[in-house]
Design an enzyme around this catalytic site. Sequence first.
Site, PDB file in Angstrom:
ATOM      1  N   GLY A 147      -3.081  24.190 196.464  1.00  0.00           N
ATOM      2  CA  GLY A 147      -2.301  23.366 195.536  1.00  0.00           C
ATOM      3  C   GLY A 147      -1.077  22.822 196.223  1.00  0.00           C
ATOM      4  O   GLY A 147      -0.869  23.020 197.430  1.00  0.00           O
TER       5      GLY A 147
ATOM      6  N   VAL B 120      -4.091  29.547 199.117  1.00  0.00           N
ATOM      7  CA  VAL B 120      -4.319  30.932 198.744  1.00  0.00           C
ATOM      8  C   VAL B 120      -5.572  31.430 199.457  1.00  0.00           C
ATOM      9  O   VAL B 120      -6.615  30.755 199.448  1.00  0.00           O
ATOM     10  CB  VAL B 120      -4.485  31.088 197.218  1.00  0.00           C
ATOM     11  CG1 VAL B 120      -4.697  32.554 196.849  1.00  0.00           C
ATOM     12  CG2 VAL B 120      -3.263  30.530 196.495  1.00  0.00           C
TER      13      VAL B 120
ATOM     14  N   ASP C 104       6.620  25.344 185.128  1.00  0.00           N
ATOM     15  CA  ASP C 104       5.452  24.581 185.569  1.00  0.00           C
ATOM     16  C   ASP C 104       4.172  25.121 184.933  1.00  0.00           C
ATOM     17  O   ASP C 104       3.171  25.363 185.604  1.00  0.00           O
ATOM     18  CB  ASP C 104       5.341  24.613 187.094  1.00  0.00           C
ATOM     19  CG  ASP C 104       4.407  23.524 187.640  1.00  0.00           C
ATOM     20  OD1 ASP C 104       4.168  22.541 186.915  1.00  0.00           O
ATOM     21  OD2 ASP C 104       3.922  23.667 188.772  1.00  0.00           O
TER      22      ASP C 104
END
Length: 493
Positions: free
Chosen positions: A19, A24, A132
Amino acid sequence: MPPESIAGRYRVEREVGRGGMGSVWLCHDELLGRTVAAKQVGLMPGETTPDLARAMREARSSAPLNHRNVVSVYDAIEEGDHIWLVMEYVPGRTLAEIIASGPLEPGRAAGIGAQVADGLAAAHARGTVHRDVKPGNILVTDDDVAKISDFGISRTTGDAALTQSGLVSGTPAYFSPQVARGLEPTPADDVWALGATLYAAVEGRPPFPEKSNNLATLSTIISDEPRPARDAGVLDGPLQRMLDRDPDARWSMTEVARALHRIHRDHDDRGTRESVPVAAATTRLPVDPTPTPQEAYAAPVAAPVASGSDDSRGGRRGLFAALAALLLVAVLGGGYLLLSGGDDSTDGTTAGASTSPGKDPSRKASKKPSPSPSEESSSSAPTEEATPTPSPTPEQPPAASSPADFVEGYYAVLPADTESGWAMLSPSYQSQTSYGSYSGFWSTIDAVSVETAPAGADAVDATITYTKDGKPQTETRRITVERSGDSYLITGD
């Protein structure tokens, strides 16, 4: 490319996510023998090297929560030119990926949203604002356990600002009008963002059309109303409260969690209710095409006549329609910005067309309900006299420990026992209609159910589902009460 091992302890296996805030990787913790996720912290706009302070802020925002609906952070590592956050591995998909396969049924969306609201309420209780909340930051397992992740731009009371002056971080499609104007995010803005996320979950698209650039998107959020929801069903009322433009009128995250848990409890994954005497399915009645304010609410007690009103906080609204009309449906219907990406775009088409008009920006209507029937009465409707017919004098209302309990008790006796229901109204409220109109209205209703949330010492926010001829309609109203002995009386909405 990642190293084969991080800090000599975490063996890197494969990339599992990417992202705007970093990649990740799935890792194996050689010391404790468990699977973990390691996020390689990326660059914020304007950065040339990863910011350790920002990584530590995410770790410190998440680690103390220790909540089943917040992704746990185990470790923060600075190694060479890289910063890593080691966290709980959640097998499954993001909500954004699930939505990409098709919109969710309202019952399932409520269950996911309730869990996320629980996690965010815990964060808010510690003074942390996520900032967010979006589908891409919600992880959902195969058995629908949901967890909120990525506190990378969260702020806790007392934190120093880490973004550069004039830069705003986050995903614009889920910004509240206040954040879009550049104001400091508050818990109310997380509530809006979760509401926008659940809207996207059931509609398949965000509340506002995505524009060609972020500045245009923000301008739309600041100036326009969200698109009316077409497929929200039982979530329609909660979404109205979460997406209220006035932040003071929005539910708290705790109230959101309570309402969503109740909806999920009463509705299965297909969005229907089963084996409950007052149950109502979630398919929706056709909406009256006559333009009405999106957040006008039907009266909780009387045969409605004319549309009610509203103040700027989305508070008390009344909608009285004629007995013959039976249940007119309330339409539910700055500086230079560098914002994280479009990986949460869910804009698309959904089944069914809507005739619902948009929300009336002024949210103004007549406050005083009319006691006379509508001229649009059907031929089967009884004619009502101008003066109220004699009303019954049943026993006093049952004792209630709180306004919410009283309102739930009120709807529990309806539609079967209108005499008891009538007795639970204040004299001033009874004077606005007649018992004949009141009982006549309820005789047309097959079942009614209610979900409540406290709205102060003398008010309750109620999400009400009426069922008539097997067709339900859900709406939300703020009901006011007054003390009467060891119980209450309804004074208005």
